[in-house]
Design an enzyme around this catalytic site. Structure first.
Site, short mmCIF file in Angstrom:
data_model
loop_
_atom_site.label_atom_id
_atom_site.label_comp_id
_atom_site.label_asym_id
_atom_site.label_seq_id
_atom_site.Cartn_x
_atom_site.Cartn_y
_atom_site.Cartn_z
N GLY A 175 -1.13 0.52 -4.73
CA GLY A 175 -2.42 -0.04 -4.34
C GLY A 175 -3.54 0.60 -5.13
O GLY A 175 -3.65 1.82 -5.15
N ASN A 209 0.98 0.30 5.87
CA ASN A 209 1.50 -0.48 4.74
C ASN A 209 2.25 -1.66 5.33
O ASN A 209 3.15 -1.48 6.15
CB ASN A 209 2.45 0.39 3.91
CG ASN A 209 3.27 -0.41 2.89
OD1 ASN A 209 4.39 -0.03 2.59
ND2 ASN A 209 2.73 -1.49 2.37
N GLY A 210 1.88 -2.85 4.91
CA GLY A 210 2.56 -4.04 5.41
C GLY A 210 1.58 -5.12 5.78
O GLY A 210 0.41 -5.08 5.39
N TYR A 249 10.16 -4.71 -8.11
CA TYR A 249 8.89 -4.43 -8.77
C TYR A 249 8.11 -3.26 -8.19
O TYR A 249 7.61 -2.42 -8.93
CB TYR A 249 8.02 -5.69 -8.73
CG TYR A 249 6.56 -5.46 -9.09
CD1 TYR A 249 6.18 -5.14 -10.39
CD2 TYR A 249 5.56 -5.56 -8.13
CE1 TYR A 249 4.84 -4.92 -10.72
CE2 TYR A 249 4.22 -5.35 -8.45
CZ TYR A 249 3.87 -5.03 -9.74
OH TYR A 249 2.55 -4.80 -10.06
N CYS A 268 0.86 -1.18 0.00
CA CYS A 268 0.00 0.00 0.00
C CYS A 268 0.89 1.22 0.00
O CYS A 268 2.08 1.13 0.27
CB CYS A 268 -0.87 0.06 1.26
SG CYS A 268 -1.93 -1.36 1.45
O1 LIG Z 1 4.27 -13.47 -13.25
P1 LIG Z 1 3.14 -12.54 -12.98
O2 LIG Z 1 2.23 -13.10 -11.91
O3 LIG Z 1 2.42 -12.08 -14.19
O4 LIG Z 1 3.74 -11.25 -12.24
C1 LIG Z 1 4.85 -10.55 -12.67
C2 LIG Z 1 4.46 -9.44 -13.61
O5 LIG Z 1 3.53 -8.53 -12.98
C3 LIG Z 1 4.12 -7.24 -12.88
O6 LIG Z 1 3.65 -6.37 -13.90
P2 LIG Z 1 2.43 -5.36 -13.74
O7 LIG Z 1 1.54 -5.47 -14.90
O8 LIG Z 1 1.75 -5.57 -12.41
O9 LIG Z 1 3.07 -3.90 -13.62
P3 LIG Z 1 4.13 -3.06 -14.48
O10 LIG Z 1 3.38 -2.36 -15.58
O11 LIG Z 1 4.68 -2.10 -13.46
O12 LIG Z 1 5.21 -3.93 -15.01
C4 LIG Z 1 5.60 -7.46 -13.04
O13 LIG Z 1 6.24 -6.32 -13.56
C5 LIG Z 1 5.66 -8.61 -14.01
O14 LIG Z 1 5.50 -8.14 -15.33
N1 LIG Z 2 -0.36 -4.13 1.08
C1 LIG Z 2 -0.52 -3.58 2.24
O1 LIG Z 2 0.31 -2.84 2.72
C2 LIG Z 2 -1.79 -3.99 2.95
C3 LIG Z 2 -2.05 -3.35 4.30
C4 LIG Z 2 -3.05 -4.17 5.11
N2 LIG Z 2 -2.48 -5.43 5.49
C5 LIG Z 2 -4.34 -4.36 4.32
O2 LIG Z 2 -4.62 -5.45 3.84
O3 LIG Z 2 -5.06 -3.42 4.15
MG LIG Z 3 5.23 -5.98 -15.44
#
Ligand SMILES: O=P(O)(O)OC[C@H]1O[C@H](OP(=O)(O)OP(=O)(O)O)[C@H](O)[C@@H]1O
Ligand SMILES: NC(=O)CC[C@H](N)C(=O)O
Ligand SMILES: [Mg+2]
Length: 490
Positions: free
Chosen positions: A28, A101-102, A255, A2
């Site tokens: 998020g 966040n967490g 990421y 988040c």
């Molecule tokens: O193996 P998967 O389960 O598919 O997850 C990994 C993928 O998901 C994310 O991309 P995302 O579309 O969330 O965001 P981005 O546009 O920042 O790359 C990440 O960058 C990879 O491309």
């Molecule tokens: N990704 C997060 O940081 C989630 C915060 C919290 N555990 C929720 O589920 O809202």
């Molecule tokens: Mg991606």
């Protein structure tokens, strides 16, 4: 993951919190909220959706106050529903709103303790509501409402809570409170802005939020540290943990975070470039006579690494996939169906970059394999002669339990498969992963050689330790299957 932000300013803060949340949106996409403190009144506005959908001018105008916090949510506990959008609020002691966040990993035990011993009600399944009530109870034990009382409450909270947590809170009559878990798993930075009307402070998950609001990045909040900025703008801070062991989450660099952010004094952009260099060198070691014609990133996050791989290999770098900028991040979507559908809506190939070529596709990570399986096929359909795939991170083989929603090993494409089997499953001609030691040294960079990270989803080693049976319970609660059932039932 988040996004969180907190500001104490000399003028109204709601519009700045809104702007800050818009650049934390990548952390998020499910819900967003803002709470502001004005005298003895707390105002909260929150709901499901993107930041721009949750707030309009009227909502911002009603969020009166010069102290406030904001949150955008990617759920890791409970449901995706409106009730669990943040900030959470308790009216006693004083009136406190908190954004987190967490992910706590002792939520069940804490929830019971909070009910039976602290005699406080938790109304949702959210771990963040538990965290707020622990803080509230600990603050209630103090006699006066001072920065020192808040630090004592944070000390008590650290003693009782286990997991990853960075949090911001407004306490009526005091100001802004922020803290970070003793391992510093989740990021939190502190910034300052000097204005004609006085000095203002902000804390945020990522420094990009400080940048766009004109705050100077002072430093990261230290693992275990507490920060209090009083409503009058005085900054107080001290360590609130008995022992600390810095282990920031490596997946932020892989990421989660924006490349223009600095986390723990490391540029995310540079870390990703270094990941590209080490992976490029590994490719050269394994295939000195490779036949790669072109390196193509899978946008967005892999771009920084892909460019450096192309430089190391001395081959062309081409943007072969065009991303639909109106589709959000697929990995943080709630259900597998939605994730799978979104890849096609999100990425479309430019055939002339593929036709007749041996292409090396690069992604930052391969988690469920949702993206890469479809992308490899798209590259073939676009006419590639051979499709290779490189991942800037090692295989994700273990759950993440500190704030990234990958709780179930069964959903991970690398679970129970060798690299050769993953290659076959994804349908590529060659699959190459970064080694963990290379990833860690790439992120640490020349400034922090040997730095420790939480790399649990790659190594299976969890910095907080794990109670027996934890993963089994987590799987029951949070697998895609379990979430789907819950959605259908609600
Ligand atoms: O193996 P998967 O389960 O598919 O997850 C990994 C993928 O998901 C994310 O991309 P995302 O579309 O969330 O965001 P981005 O546009 O920042 O790359 C990440 O960058 C990879 O491309
Ligand atoms: N990704 C997060 O940081 C989630 C915060 C919290 N555990 C929720 O589920 O809202
Ligand atoms: Mg991606």
């Amino acid at each position: 993951m988040c996004g969180i932000i907190g500001i104490v300013a000399t003028t109204e803060v709601a519009a700045a919190l809104y702007d800050g949340l818009t650049v934390l949106q990548h952390r998020g996409q499910d819900a967003a909220g803002i709470a502001t403190a004005n005298g003895n009144q707390l105002r909260v506005h929150k709901g499901n959706g993107l930041v721009r959908d949750v707030f309009d001018d009227k909502a911002i105008a009603l969020l009166v106050g010069r102290v406030g916090i904001g949150h955008c949510r990617y759920p890791t506990a409970g449901s995706e529903g409106h009730d669990e959008a943040q900030p959470f609020y308790v009216n006693s002691p004083y009136g406190i709103a908190l954004a987190h966040n967490g992910n706590l990993i002792n939520t069940d035990a804490l929830r019971q303790e909070v009910f039976e011993e602290d005699r406080r009600n938790i109304n949702t399944e959210s771990d963040s509501e538990v965290l707020l009530n622990v803080f509230a109870h600990e603050l209630d034990r103090e006699r006066a409402l001072t920065p020192e009382a808040a630090f004592k409450a944070i000390e008590g909270l650290h003693r009782r809570s286990t997991g990853g947590y960075a949090a911001v809170a407004t306490v009526l009559g005091l100001g802004l409170v922020a803290f970070r878990d003793p391992h510093g798993i989740r990021p939190l930075v502190l910034g300052r802005r000097v204005t004609e009307t006085g000095t203002e402070y902000a804390v945020a998950s990522e420094s990009v939020a400080l940048d766009i609001l004109g705050f100077e990045r002072l430093r990261d909040v230290a693992p275990g540290e507490g920060i209090v900025v009083t409503a009058r703008g005085e900054l107080h801070h001290r360590s609130c943990a008995e022992s600390v062991m810095r282990a920031p989450c490596i997946f932020e660099y892989v990421y989660f975070a924006r490349p223009d952010s600095m986390i723990e004094d490391i540029s995310v952009h540079k870390a990703r470039m270094r990941m590209g260099v080490t992976l490029g060198e590994k490719i050269l070691r394994e295939r000195p006579d490779h036949d790669i014609d072109v390196v193509i990133p899978i946008p967005d996050t892999s771009r920084d690494s892909a460019l450096e791989i192309a430089n190391v290999l001395d081959v062309k770098y081409r943007e072969g996939f065009i991303k639909n900028r109106y589709v959000g991040r697929t990995f943080i979507m709630a259900g597998q169906g939605e994730r799978a559908k979104s890849v096609k809506r999100k990425l479309n190939p430019i055939p002339l970059e593929f036709r007749g070529r041996v292409v090396l596709l690069v992604d930052d990570s391969i988690v469920r394999g949702t993206t890469s399986k479809q992308i490899v096929q798209m590259a073939r359909d676009a006419g590639a002669r051979k499709v290779y795939l490189a991942s800037a991170a090692p295989p994700v083989r273990y759950p993440n339990i500190y704030g990234i929603d990958m709780p179930s090993v069964d959903e991970l494409v690398a679970n129970g498969r060798t690299e050769k089997e993953i290659e076959q499953f994804l349908g590529c001609d060659w699959l190459i992963y970064q080694d963990l030691a290379d990833l860690e040294s790439a992120v640490a960079g020349p400034k922090f050689p040997g730095r420790r990270f939480d790399s649990s989803c790659f190594s299976g080693e969890y910095v907080t330790g794990i109670e027996p049976g934890y993963f089994e319970r987590l799987q029951q609660l949070r697998s895609d299957e379990a979430k789907k059932k819950r959605r259908l039932a609600s």
